[in-house]
Each structure stands twice: as structure tokens, then as C-alpha cells.
Design a protein around this motif. Structure first.
Motif, PDB file in Angstrom:
ATOM      1  N   LEU A   2     -13.217   4.727  -5.182  1.00 53.72           N
ATOM      2  CA  LEU A   2     -13.350   3.626  -4.132  1.00 53.72           C
ATOM      3  C   LEU A   2     -12.435   2.241  -4.790  1.00 53.72           C
ATOM      4  O   LEU A   2     -12.369   2.129  -5.779  1.00 53.72           O
ATOM      5  N   GLY A   3     -11.647   1.837  -3.905  1.00 52.28           N
ATOM      6  CA  GLY A   3     -11.114   0.663  -3.927  1.00 52.28           C
ATOM      7  C   GLY A   3      -9.430   0.990  -4.331  1.00 52.28           C
ATOM      8  O   GLY A   3      -8.536   0.179  -4.676  1.00 52.28           O
TER       9      GLY A   3
ATOM     10  N   HIS B  29     -10.182   3.132   4.740  1.00 56.04           N
ATOM     11  CA  HIS B  29      -9.840   1.962   5.582  1.00 56.04           C
ATOM     12  C   HIS B  29      -8.398   1.764   5.734  1.00 56.04           C
ATOM     13  O   HIS B  29      -7.622   1.579   4.674  1.00 56.04           O
TER      14      HIS B  29
ATOM     15  N   THR C 135     -22.121  -0.402   3.082  1.00 60.13           N
ATOM     16  CA  THR C 135     -21.843  -1.151   1.943  1.00 60.13           C
ATOM     17  C   THR C 135     -22.716  -0.781   0.759  1.00 60.13           C
ATOM     18  O   THR C 135     -21.944  -0.522  -0.172  1.00 60.13           O
TER      19      THR C 135
ATOM     20  N   MET D 238      -7.265   2.427   1.981  1.00 58.85           N
ATOM     21  CA  MET D 238      -8.094   2.283   0.607  1.00 58.85           C
ATOM     22  C   MET D 238      -9.536   2.851   0.870  1.00 58.85           C
ATOM     23  O   MET D 238      -9.723   2.935   1.816  1.00 58.85           O
ATOM     24  N   VAL D 239      -9.699   3.595  -0.172  1.00 64.99           N
ATOM     25  CA  VAL D 239     -11.084   4.408  -0.417  1.00 64.99           C
ATOM     26  C   VAL D 239     -12.202   3.344  -0.206  1.00 64.99           C
ATOM     27  O   VAL D 239     -12.320   2.613  -1.110  1.00 64.99           O
ATOM     28  N   VAL D 240     -13.037   3.400   0.732  1.00 66.06           N
ATOM     29  CA  VAL D 240     -14.159   2.795   0.725  1.00 66.06           C
ATOM     30  C   VAL D 240     -15.452   3.543   1.327  1.00 66.06           C
ATOM     31  O   VAL D 240     -15.546   4.709   1.548  1.00 66.06           O
ATOM     32  N   ARG D 241     -16.577   2.956   1.030  1.00 68.73           N
ATOM     33  CA  ARG D 241     -18.095   3.477   1.576  1.00 68.73           C
ATOM     34  C   ARG D 241     -18.064   3.106   2.953  1.00 68.73           C
ATOM     35  O   ARG D 241     -17.720   2.046   3.326  1.00 68.73           O
ATOM     36  N   ARG D 242     -18.550   4.273   3.662  1.00 67.64           N
ATOM     37  CA  ARG D 242     -18.891   3.993   5.057  1.00 67.64           C
ATOM     38  C   ARG D 242     -19.850   2.888   5.394  1.00 67.64           C
ATOM     39  O   ARG D 242     -19.530   2.027   6.214  1.00 67.64           O
TER      40      ARG D 242
ATOM     41  N   VAL E 107     -17.556   8.341   1.662  1.00 65.83           N
ATOM     42  CA  VAL E 107     -16.394   7.727   1.504  1.00 65.83           C
ATOM     43  C   VAL E 107     -15.653   7.986   2.869  1.00 65.83           C
ATOM     44  O   VAL E 107     -15.786   8.810   3.601  1.00 65.83           O
TER      45      VAL E 107
ATOM     46  N   TYR F  65       0.674  -1.121   0.039  1.00 61.96           N
ATOM     47  CA  TYR F  65      -0.165  -0.027  -0.099  1.00 61.96           C
ATOM     48  C   TYR F  65       0.849   1.352   0.175  1.00 61.96           C
ATOM     49  O   TYR F  65       0.556   2.201  -0.562  1.00 61.96           O
TER      50      TYR F  65
END
Length: 185
Positions: A87-88, A156, A148, A142-146, A153, A70
Motif C-alpha cells: 500500500l502506498g 490508482h 478506505t 500507486m497501490v491503494v485499497r479499493r 487492493v 512515478y
């Protein structure tokens, strides 16, 4: 506690559950004098302690293995630049910690502000460093949604480290100050 370079966390909630069940089995033994409560109950209660420790070690060791990858692939971005289109994607953000939550559950959540915006960085294992409000940190993750399916965003976090100085905002990124005029009526 560290085992082979991996920080292991055990929340007080786990200890309370184990103590409750051990107390329940001991109470049942005292009332019935049936040794099966002790023979089966105490080892089963200890399994309730072993499972979260094993899980924490397993996830923590994966984070230790993923961190160099990373750090190599992540791009330094300003928080205001993070969007759903990312995202991701691995990112690296710096900022000042505004809030620290969830450390007693061994699932720390940091709110970070870099001068352009604020974002939440959540980690699934305990932090390797002691972070408090006002500290300068660098988060790689990593960029994720809070949530699902919907939600804003967040990052993580795979790695969190303290830094001395933050990278200054670029001139075009710096918040523009406008002259405020007050009209008299």
C-alpha cells in the motif's frame, strides 16, 4: 479536450445538470417575467459547469507533473505479487484490458489481466489514450485499497499507455499445467 497538455473531461451528467437549471430559470422567467431569474440564474448555472472543468484541469495537471516521478520510482511487478503490504508504493503493471468502465463519467476504471492475476486500475481524470477491451496497456500508479478501511487492493493509475507487446511471464511465474486424470468408476 486538451488545455496546455492536460486532458480535461466533462461528463454528460454535468451537462444535464446545467441544462436542467438553465431550463428551470428560463421557465421561471417566462412565468413571472422577473429578470432576476435570468440575471442570477444563468451565470450561477454556468458556474456549475466551470467548477468540474477547473477540477478536471487541476487534477489532470497534477497527474502530468507526477507521472515522470512515478515512472522513475515504480517497479515492474506482476499483478499476483501486489499485496496489502505494498500500500502506498508506486508500481508498474502490464496486461490485457478485460473491461473498461466509467469513461462517460470521466473516471475510467480498467480491469487488467497479465496472465498471473487480474486487478482494477482506476484513474480520476480522463485517459489520454483511447483504450478498449483487448488492448495491451502499461499502468503506472500507486497501490491503494479499493475502499478506505477495508477491501482488496487496486492501482490508482497516474499514467496509462498502450504497448505493442507485453513482457513475457518468467518461467517460475508461468501458470503450471497439470495433467488431469479422470477416474472411471
Amino acid at each position: 479536450m486538451k488545455v496546455r497538455g492536460v486532458t480535461i473531461g466533462l461528463s454528460p451528467l454535468h451537462l444535464i445538470v446545467v441544462a436542467f437549471f438553465i431550463g428551470l430559470f428560463v421557465f421561471s422567467y417566462v412565468n413571472t417575467k422577473e429578470t432576476a431569474f435570468l440575471i442570477w440564474g444563468i451565470p450561477l448555472s454556468l458556474v456549475l459547469l466551470i467548477i468540474p472543468v477547473f477540477n478536471s484541469y487541476s487534477v489532470g495537471s497534477q497527474y502530468v507533473r507526477l507521472l515522470p516521478e512515478y515512472e522513475e520510482q515504480s517497479k515492474r511487478v506482476r499483478i499476483k505479487q501486489i499485496t496489502l503490504a505494498m500500500l502506498g508504493k508506486p508500481v508498474r503493471v502490464e496486461g490485457v484490458v478485460q473491461a473498461v468502465k466509467g469513461t462517460w463519467l470521466c473516471r475510467p476504471t480498467l480491469t487488467i489481466f497479465d496472465g498471473s492475476a487480474a486487478i482494477v486500475a482506476k484513474k480520476s481524470v480522463p485517459l489520454e489514450v483511447d483504450v478498449s477491451v483487448g488492448d495491451n496497456v502499461e499502468v503506472v500508479g500507486m497501490v491503494v485499497r479499493r475502499f478506505t478501511i477495508f477491501g482488496d487492493v487496486m492501482v490508482h493509475a497516474i499514467g496509462v499507455k498502450l504497448v505493442e507487446n507485453l513482457t513475457p511471464l518468467e518461467e517460475e511465474e508461468a501458470p503450471k499445467t497439470e495433467e488431469i486424470r479422470i477416474k472411471k468408476y
